[in-house]
Design an enzyme around this catalytic site. Sequence first.
Site, PDB file in Angstrom:
ATOM      1  N   CYS A 224      -2.048  10.899 -16.269  1.00 38.29           N
ATOM      2  CA  CYS A 224      -2.087  10.247 -14.956  1.00 38.29           C
ATOM      3  C   CYS A 224      -0.745   9.637 -14.546  1.00 38.29           C
ATOM      4  O   CYS A 224      -0.583   9.251 -13.388  1.00 38.29           O
ATOM      5  CB  CYS A 224      -3.155   9.163 -14.952  1.00 38.29           C
ATOM      6  SG  CYS A 224      -4.822   9.794 -15.286  1.00 38.29           S
ATOM      7  N   HIS A 303       7.393   5.615 -23.616  1.00 39.23           N
ATOM      8  CA  HIS A 303       6.579   6.603 -24.337  1.00 39.23           C
ATOM      9  C   HIS A 303       6.274   6.072 -25.735  1.00 39.23           C
ATOM     10  O   HIS A 303       7.180   5.795 -26.516  1.00 39.23           O
ATOM     11  CB  HIS A 303       7.338   7.933 -24.443  1.00 39.23           C
ATOM     12  CG  HIS A 303       6.442   9.128 -24.611  1.00 39.23           C
ATOM     13  ND1 HIS A 303       5.494   9.206 -25.598  1.00 39.23           N
ATOM     14  CD2 HIS A 303       6.332  10.289 -23.904  1.00 39.23           C
ATOM     15  CE1 HIS A 303       4.850  10.365 -25.495  1.00 39.23           C
ATOM     16  NE2 HIS A 303       5.334  11.026 -24.467  1.00 39.23           N
ATOM     17  N   HIS A 387       4.327  -6.216  -3.270  1.00 40.38           N
ATOM     18  CA  HIS A 387       3.152  -5.343  -3.355  1.00 40.38           C
ATOM     19  C   HIS A 387       3.088  -4.691  -4.734  1.00 40.38           C
ATOM     20  O   HIS A 387       4.123  -4.360  -5.325  1.00 40.38           O
ATOM     21  CB  HIS A 387       3.196  -4.259  -2.271  1.00 40.38           C
ATOM     22  CG  HIS A 387       3.387  -4.806  -0.889  1.00 40.38           C
ATOM     23  ND1 HIS A 387       2.393  -5.466  -0.199  1.00 40.38           N
ATOM     24  CD2 HIS A 387       4.472  -4.798  -0.065  1.00 40.38           C
ATOM     25  CE1 HIS A 387       2.852  -5.833   0.978  1.00 40.38           C
ATOM     26  NE2 HIS A 387       4.107  -5.440   1.092  1.00 40.38           N
ATOM     27  N   HIS A 391      -2.205   1.886 -11.204  1.00 42.94           N
ATOM     28  CA  HIS A 391      -2.989   3.113 -11.338  1.00 42.94           C
ATOM     29  C   HIS A 391      -4.475   2.804 -11.394  1.00 42.94           C
ATOM     30  O   HIS A 391      -4.937   2.031 -12.237  1.00 42.94           O
ATOM     31  CB  HIS A 391      -2.558   3.862 -12.600  1.00 42.94           C
ATOM     32  CG  HIS A 391      -3.488   4.970 -12.987  1.00 42.94           C
ATOM     33  ND1 HIS A 391      -3.857   5.975 -12.119  1.00 42.94           N
ATOM     34  CD2 HIS A 391      -4.145   5.233 -14.157  1.00 42.94           C
ATOM     35  CE1 HIS A 391      -4.689   6.806 -12.721  1.00 42.94           C
ATOM     36  NE2 HIS A 391      -4.881   6.366 -13.948  1.00 42.94           N
ATOM     37  N   HIS A 420     -12.537   2.421  -5.356  1.00 37.71           N
ATOM     38  CA  HIS A 420     -13.858   2.418  -4.732  1.00 37.71           C
ATOM     39  C   HIS A 420     -14.033   3.597  -3.773  1.00 37.71           C
ATOM     40  O   HIS A 420     -15.071   4.267  -3.777  1.00 37.71           O
ATOM     41  CB  HIS A 420     -14.054   1.093  -3.982  1.00 37.71           C
ATOM     42  CG  HIS A 420     -15.390   0.973  -3.304  1.00 37.71           C
ATOM     43  ND1 HIS A 420     -15.612   1.414  -2.009  1.00 37.71           N
ATOM     44  CD2 HIS A 420     -16.581   0.464  -3.739  1.00 37.71           C
ATOM     45  CE1 HIS A 420     -16.868   1.185  -1.689  1.00 37.71           C
ATOM     46  NE2 HIS A 420     -17.481   0.603  -2.706  1.00 37.71           N
ATOM     47  N   ASN A 424     -10.880   7.759  -9.435  1.00 40.11           N
ATOM     48  CA  ASN A 424      -9.637   7.966 -10.182  1.00 40.11           C
ATOM     49  C   ASN A 424      -9.089   9.354  -9.825  1.00 40.11           C
ATOM     50  O   ASN A 424      -9.581  10.366 -10.311  1.00 40.11           O
ATOM     51  CB  ASN A 424      -9.912   7.857 -11.680  1.00 40.11           C
ATOM     52  CG  ASN A 424      -8.649   8.042 -12.520  1.00 40.11           C
ATOM     53  OD1 ASN A 424      -7.586   8.404 -12.007  1.00 40.11           O
ATOM     54  ND2 ASN A 424      -8.750   7.800 -13.820  1.00 40.11           N
TER      55      ASN A 424
END
Length: 496
Positions: A224, A303, A387, A391, A420, A424
């Site tokens: 993702c 990573h 802001h 994810h 919502h 995802n």
Amino acid sequence: MPPTLPDFSNSVKLKYVKLGYQYLVNHILYLLLVPVMVGILIEVLRLGPDEILNLWRSLHFDLVQIICSSFVIIFVATVYFMSKPKTIYLVDYACYKPPVTCRVPFSTFMEHSRLILKDKPKSVDFQMRILERSGLGEETCLPPAIHYIPPKPTMEAARGEAELVIFSAMDSLLSKTGLKPKDIDILIVNCSLFSPTPSLSAMIINKYKLRSNIKSFNLSGMGCSAGLISIDLARDLLQVHPNSNAVVVSTEIITPNYYQGNERAMLLPNCLFRMGGAAILLSNRRSQRWRAKYRLVHVVRTHKGADDKAYGCVFEQEDKEGKVGINLSKDLMAIAGEALKSNITTIGPLVLPASEQLLFLLTLVGRKIFNPKWKPYIPDFKQAFEHFCIHAGGRAVIDELQKNLQLSAEHVEASRMALHRFGNTSSSSLWYELNYIEAKGRMKRGDRIWQIAFGSGFKCNSAVWKCNRTIKNAADGPWADCIDRYPVFIPDVVKL
């Protein structure tokens, strides 16, 4: 009895003390230089015209020194401007909005689960409990092939979903920006779990008849957070290819990856992942400066794949019956927390004001020298960003980051509402969140945005953007027909 001392914690507004401290530390150079400059100006004003003229005449200028000094100044300025990284602009982007025919309300999802897993009632109950607490709404969408009973995850259906999502996002981007396909110099596509031959990037080149010398890349298996990896790759390519346009396409194809087995850890993605995709136009052309929405400031990648637990916490594998799915480990949140800690340790010095860095340093020194039990100081990232786009991997991910970064409900509103409304959507979720902030009319010129994404491997990646111009309420985009209904109240449990 003598009167007690006043409660200073109530009588003194400590927030103003903190604001004063922040202003003092962040502007210390100005506060030191201004008195010095005023003093010099006063001394100069005290001198008479004759004294100033005599002082000027007493200075001896040598022609050779002037030429050499001028050459050094010009040389240093040239080296500085030549070595300065090119500014990368985000001209515009477009998010895919699935049709209502793909909508999957809770009742439909559970009915399909009961029919597909009719011999596994415990697995059905598990999915229902996950869905009740997921934070998803009734309007999320799954691709047409998943609506069949049983689902039909064929290669043809997967290609059909890819064409629907990617081409729709690309058409919208080209329409919004007026960009011609022949003007695309770099193309980067990321899709983690669907990697056909020819690649998805080749599919786009074929559809839009892009140039034969285009630099195309297709990233897969990176989870993702691959969207920000694509942004980082585009940035590096734009640094070495002047006057170029780069298009980044981020998506996840659900059709071939819908798990039909019985393992609970592998059923979880079925409840969370939904259709989505985004196309982003980046450019290093100076002509785009006034038109672009954002300017890329930083990209930080972390990573943790060297650790075995981190490497295996999101793992594609077969279950006991030979059915392929994504296994999500119970240690996922703890590993994500460690990855986030490493990432913010790197990004903190790049973005935090001096006041926050000083407090963090003093606390660190105090713990090392005086008392290791001192509570570690968590920097206030609200001082660095207006802001936050976290994810939308699930409610637990958003809750954990809100708690760890001490964010308000408004700071995580975009992430919760994107989860919502769209679920995802993997690597493209950050762009649905950014579009939510724009649609609400909250994005002003100079605002700073922090995008945070997590992915298999395990990775935590961050991107920092600065708004180039005030963005009015978006008339188009995925939120156009529903933004007035949001934000909505999301209960902890939705009883099904």
